[in-house]
Design a protein around this motif. Structure first.
Motif, short mmCIF file in Angstrom:
data_model
loop_
_atom_site.label_atom_id
_atom_site.label_comp_id
_atom_site.label_asym_id
_atom_site.label_seq_id
_atom_site.Cartn_x
_atom_site.Cartn_y
_atom_site.Cartn_z
N PHE A 1 46.18 30.77 12.51
CA PHE A 1 45.93 31.95 13.33
C PHE A 1 46.78 31.95 14.59
N ASP A 2 47.22 33.18 14.97
CA ASP A 2 47.76 33.45 16.30
C ASP A 2 46.76 34.34 17.00
N VAL A 3 46.59 34.12 18.28
CA VAL A 3 45.58 34.86 19.05
C VAL A 3 46.24 35.47 20.28
N SER A 4 45.90 36.73 20.55
CA SER A 4 46.36 37.41 21.78
C SER A 4 45.14 37.77 22.62
N LEU A 5 45.16 37.38 23.89
CA LEU A 5 44.12 37.74 24.85
C LEU A 5 44.68 38.82 25.75
N LEU A 6 44.03 40.00 25.76
CA LEU A 6 44.49 41.15 26.54
C LEU A 6 43.44 41.46 27.61
N ILE A 7 43.84 41.37 28.89
CA ILE A 7 42.89 41.44 30.01
C ILE A 7 43.10 42.72 30.80
N ASP A 8 42.04 43.46 30.98
CA ASP A 8 42.03 44.68 31.79
C ASP A 8 42.26 44.30 33.26
N CYS A 9 43.31 44.87 33.86
CA CYS A 9 43.62 44.61 35.27
C CYS A 9 43.50 45.88 36.10
N SER A 10 42.51 46.71 35.78
CA SER A 10 42.32 47.96 36.51
C SER A 10 41.56 47.73 37.81
N GLY A 11 41.57 48.77 38.65
CA GLY A 11 40.91 48.65 39.95
C GLY A 11 39.42 48.40 39.86
N SER A 12 38.76 48.96 38.84
CA SER A 12 37.31 48.77 38.70
C SER A 12 36.95 47.32 38.41
N MET A 13 37.90 46.54 37.90
CA MET A 13 37.64 45.13 37.62
C MET A 13 37.52 44.30 38.89
N ALA A 14 37.85 44.89 40.05
CA ALA A 14 37.70 44.17 41.32
C ALA A 14 36.25 44.13 41.79
N HIS A 15 35.37 44.87 41.11
CA HIS A 15 33.96 44.86 41.47
C HIS A 15 33.21 43.82 40.64
N GLY A 16 31.98 43.50 41.04
CA GLY A 16 31.18 42.54 40.29
C GLY A 16 29.80 42.41 40.91
N SER A 17 28.86 41.90 40.12
CA SER A 17 27.47 41.78 40.59
C SER A 17 27.11 40.34 40.96
N GLY A 18 27.95 39.39 40.68
CA GLY A 18 27.65 37.99 40.96
C GLY A 18 28.63 37.41 41.96
#
Length: 754
Positions: free
Chosen positions: A544-561
C-alpha cells in the motif's frame, strides 16, 4: 496502473501535456496559460517573437471535440514556435492579405516538420485536419452554396487552407478538394501550372513570405495596374523565385522599354553598334506590309510587355523588287521550341528577333545572308527554313500566309477582383485563427453545461512547506507533538501492520535439521541423515501507498480543547507518519488551502464570466504545501515542516476540497504499489471566493467518487465535526487526539478487510 485509469481522463492527459510543454517553452521565455475560455498566442510587436500561449481551462466533462481542438491547437502552435521565423514575418506585418497568405502557406510547412520531429503528433494532426474540415471549412463552404455564390474569391477565401494543404499533398485535403476546384478555377488559372511543386519546395519562412507576396499579387492584380509596383518586392527577392512564364507579367514589375536586340554567337542579347546605312539596307530586306511569312511570331506578346519593334518596315530600303524578296528573303524567329519554365518574380522574357537575310546570287558571301538561329549558331540553309511562331510548321516558298492569330481582345477574359475587394473579406482564417474561434465557442458551451467551472490554474502552487524561522518554530513544537504521540505509535503500528500488508505468501522448506518433523522424511534416519524436519517460510510484502491530505483552511484555527483543529490534524498526521514509516509503507503528507489573489485577477475573471455568461466556481489561487513527499524519507526535514506548521496559522485561508482531492489522488495513482489509500482530515465543507458556492460541494462529492472508482480507498476524518459524512462514505469523527489509535485504525481495518 490499469486499475487506476479512472482518473486519467482525456482532460487529465491534456492538462499533463500542457504542464510538460510549459516546462519546455519556459526555456524560451514563453509562458503557457490555462485561463478563461479562449485560445490564443501573443507576440511581441517589437521583435515578432511569441511571448505567451493561452489555452482555456477545460472542465472535467469537456467534449471529445473540445479536447481534440485544444490538443491540436497546442501541437500546432508548438510547431510554429519551433519552426517559424517570426522575425522574418515582421516585414509583411503591415499587409493583411500578405500576412494571411503567408500563414496559410506556413501551416502545412510547419505540420510536415512537426511530423518529422515528433512522429507521435501525426495522429493528432490528422484528426485535427478532419475536425477543421467538418467544423469550419465545410460549414462556410455550404453557406456559399446555399446562397448561390458565384464569386471565385469567396470560395477561394473559404477553401484556401485546404488548397494550400492539397498543394502540399496532404491526403485528407486532396480528397476534399477533388470536386471543388471548379469554384476557384478562374483564380487558379492566374497561377503558374507548377504552383504545387513550388509550394512544396519552400523550406523556410522566408520562402513562404516570398510565395505569399507573389500569390497575392498574381491573384489580386488588375491588368491595367501592372505598370505600378505595389508589392515592393526587391529585384533580389523576385529573382530567387525565377522568371515569369511567357504570357504573364512579373508581379509588381513595370513594363520593359522597347529595344532592338540581336543575338551574338554566344546566344546573348546585344544592342546594335551603329545606325544602319543605305548599304546595310540593301543587304537586309525589310518586311513588306502584310507579309505573313516574315511575321516574328504567331503568338501575341506577353501580357504587360510591349510588342517588339523588329517587325516594323522601313521605306528607305525599297531597291529590291517584290519578286526578289519573295524568292530570296527568309525569316528566322528566335523563339525556343518549348516555353521557358515559369518561375516567380522575374522580369526577364524572350525578345523575339526578326532578322531577314538577302543574297544576290550563289557567289554572295553567306555571312551576309545567314543570320543567327535561336541556338546562337549560323544557319547553313536559311532558304529552306521559315518559322511562323512558337511550334509553327515549316513553310514552302509561295505558300499562302496563315491567318492572323486571334487578338487578345478575343481571348477569354481573365478574372479580376472587384473594386476594393480583399482576400481577407472572405477568409475563414488560417488554422490558428479558425481554431481560436471554434475553441472559444465550444469552451463556452461546455462551461455552461458543466457542473463545476474554474477560471484558471495558472497561479496554483504545490511546493514544500516553508515559513520564516522554520527551525525555531519546529524546535518549539516537536517536543510537544512527540509527547502526544509516543504512546500511540506502538499500538497503531501493530494494528496497521496487520491491516495494510498483503496476504502472506508461505511455503514449507523440507530437509531441515530443525523445525517440525516431516514424517515423509523419517526414512532418512536409517542412513544416518538427520534432516527430517521442515520449516515454514513466510513472505510479507507491503503493498500500500498512503496519502494524508490535511485541511489548512482558516476555520481549522479554531478548537474546543487545548489544541486547535489544525494542530489536532497535524498531531494525527505525525503519528500516522511515524507508524507508516515503521511498517515500511510509503506515504505522502499534503496540505490544502489558498493564496491571496490580485484585484486585476478578479476583474479579468469577472469580465470573462459576463462575456460568456458562465459562473466560475473558484477564482482563488490554490496552495498545497508538501510536508512529506512520496520520494522523501521520513526524517528531520519532514518533521521540521510539520513542527513549523503546528506553531503558525498565518497561511490558513480558504479550502477548495474537490480539486485538492483530485490532485492528491492523481499523485497517489502515479505510485507503483498495488493498493492506494487517501485519508482526508478536514473540519467542514469547501469554501472560497466563488460565484457558484453550491458547485464546490458538488465537485467534492464527484471527486471522491472518481477516486474510489479508480481503485483508491478514501477515508474522511472529521476534525471536531461530522460534516465529512456528507462527502465520504467511509469516515470517522475525531474530537480527541488521544482516541486516534483506536478510531482511525479501526476504520482503516474495516475499509481494507471488508
Amino acid at each position: 496502473m490499469t486499475a487506476y485509469t479512472g482518473l486519467l481522463t482525456p482532460v487529465s492527459v491534456i492538462r499533463n501535456s500542457i504542464s510538460a510543454i510549459t516546462q519546455i517553452l519556459a526555456g524560451r521565455n514563453i509562458a503557457v496559460y490555462q485561463r478563461g475560455l479562449v485560445a490564443c498566442v501573443s507576440y511581441s510587436e517589437a521583435t515578432g517573437e511569441p511571448v505567451s500561449v493561452t489555452l482555456p481551462y477545460l472542465p472535467d466533462d469537456a467534449s471529445d471535440d473540445l479536447i481534440l481542438a485544444v490538443q491540436g491547437f497546442l501541437d500546432h502552435e508548438v510547431g510554429h514556435l519551433l519552426f517559424t521565423d517570426n522575425k522574418a514575418v515582421l516585414e509583411i506585418g503591415h499587409d493583411a492579405d500578405w500576412l494571411h497568405m503567408q500563414n496559410v502557406l506556413e501551416d502545412p510547412f510547419v505540420e510536415k516538420n512537426m511530423q518529422k520531429a515528433f512522429p507521435g503528433s501525426k495522429a493528432t494532426i490528422t484528426r485535427l485536419h478532419t475536425f477543421f474540415i467538418d467544423r469550419i471549412v465545410n460549414a462556410n463552404y455550404q453557406k456559399l452554396l446555399d446562397r448561390g455564390s458565384v464569386n471565385p474569391l469567396e470560395y477561394f477565401g473559404v477553401l484556401l487552407p485546404c488548397i494550400s494543404r492539397a498543394w502540399h499533398q496532404f491526403v485528407t485535403f486532396d480528397e476534399y478538394m477533388k470536386d471543388k476546384w471548379h469554384h476557384v478555377e478562374p483564380i487558379i488559372k492566374k497561377l503558374p501550372a507548377d504552383i504545387s511543386e513550388r509550394v512544396c519546395a519552400a523550406n523556410s519562412t522566408s520562402d513562404n513570405i516570398a510565395l505569399a507576396r507573389f500569390l497575392i499579387d498574381a491573384i489580386m492584380r488588375v491588368p491595367d495596374d501592372d505598370e505600378h509596383d505595389d508589392t515592393g518586392m526587391a529585384d533580389s527577392e523576385s529573382s530567387e523565385l525565377g522568371s515569369e512564364p511567357s504570357g504573364k507579367s512579373s508581379p509588381g514589375r513595370g513594363k520593359s522599354p522597347k529595344r532592338d536586340v540581336l543575338i551574338d554567337e554566344e546566344g546573348d542579347y546585344e544592342e546594335p553598334e551603329h545606325e544602319p546605312s543605305t548599304d546595310d539596307m540593301d543587304e537586309t530586306a525589310e518586311e513588306a506590309p502584310g507579309d505573313e511569312d516574315s511575321s516574328p511570331s504567331s503568338e501575341p506578346a506577353p501580357a504587360g510587355f510591349p510588342e517588339d519593334d523588329a517587325g516594323e518596315t522601313d521605306d528607305s530600303g525599297d531597291a529590291e523588287t517584290e519578286a526578289d524578296l519573295e524568292e530570296d528573303a527568309t525569316v528566322e524567329t528566335d523563339e525556343d521550341d518549348s516555353e521557358e519554365e515559369a518561375t516567380f518574380g522575374s522580369d526577364e522574357f524572350d525578345d523575339e528577333v526578326d532578322e531577314t537575310a538577302e543574297g544576290d546570287g550563289p557567289d554572295e558571301d553567306l555571312d551576309s545572308d545567314a543570320k543567327m538561329s535561336s541556338a546562337g549558331r549560323e544557319s547553313d540553309d536559311v532558304d529552306e527554313v521559315s518559322l511562323s511562331g512558337k511550334g509553327g510548321p515549316k513553310k514552302a516558298k509561295g505558300e499562302e500566309p496563315e491567318a492572323e492569330p486571334e487578338s487578345e481582345e478575343d481571348e477569354e477574359p481573365v478574372w479580376t477582383p472587384g473594386e476594393g475587394e480583399s482576400l481577407m473579406d472572405y477568409s475563414v482564417g488560417d488554422m490558428e485563427t479558425a481554431l481560436e474561434g471554434s475553441i472559444a465557442s465550444m469552451a463556452s458551451d461546455a462551461a455552461k453545461k458543466s457542473s463545476y467551472v474554474i477560471y484558471s490554474t495558472d497561479n496554483d502552487t504545490i511546493e514544500p512547506f516553508k515559513v520564516h524561522s522554520m527551525a525555531a518554530l519546529a524546535a518549539k513544537a516537536l517536543p510537544k507533538i512527540e509527547a502526544l504521540t509516543k504512546h500511540q505509535v506502538g499500538v497503531m503500528q501493530n494494528s496497521l501492520q496487520r491491516a495494510l500488508v498483503s496476504k502472506n505468501k508461505s511455503h514449507w522448506r523440507t530437509a531441515q535439521e530443525s523445525g517440525r518433523i516431516n514424517t515423509a522424511a523419517l526414512s532418512r534416519l536409517f542412513v544416518g541423515d538427520t534432516r527430517v524436519f521442515r520449516r515454514k517460510v513466510e513472505h510479507r510484502s507491503k503493498s500500500f501507498d498512503v496519502s494524508l491530505l490535511i485541511d489548512c483552511s482558516g476555520s481549522m484555527a479554531h478548537g474546543s480543547g487545548t489544541l486547535t483543529r489544525f494542530q489536532t490534524a497535524m498531531v494525527a498526521a505525525y503519528a500516522m507518519a511515524d507508524t507508516l514509516h515503521r511498517i515500511g509503507v510509503n506515504f505522502e503528507i499534503l496540505g490544502f488551502t489558498t493564496k491571496s489573489h490580485t484585484s486585476e485577477w478578479s476583474e479579468s475573471c469577472h469580465r470573462e464570466m459576463h462575456k460568456h455568461g458562465v459562473k466560475f466556481g473558484r477564482i482563488d489561487w490554490l496552495y498545497m504545501p508538501i510536508f512529506k513527499s512520496f520520494e522523501e524519507r521520513w526524517g528531520p526535514k519532514a518533521m521540521e515542516r510539520i513542527g513549523a506548521a503546528f506553531s503558525t496559522d498565518n497561511f490558513l485561508r480558504e479550502n477548495v476540497d474537490g480539486e485538492c482531492v483530485q490532485i492528491a489522488a492523481q499523485r497517489l495513482i502515479a505510485q507503483r504499489s498495488e493498493g492506494k489509500m487517501l485519508i482526508v482530515l478536514s473540519d467542514g465543507v469547501p469554501a472560497c471566493h466563488t460565484y457558484d458556492h453550491s458547485s464546490l460541494s458538488r465537485h467534492l462529492s464527484k471527486s471522491v467518487k472518481s477516486a474510489e472508482k479508480a481503485g483508491i480507498k478514501v477515508i474522511g476524518v472529521g476534525i471536531d465535526t461530522d460534516s465529512v459524512s456528507r462527502f465520504y462514505d467511509d469516515h470517522i469523527v475525531l474530537r480527541d487526539v488521544t482516541k486516534l489509535p483506536t478510531e482511525l485504525v479501526e476504520q482503516v481495518q474495516r475499509v481494507l478487510l471488508r
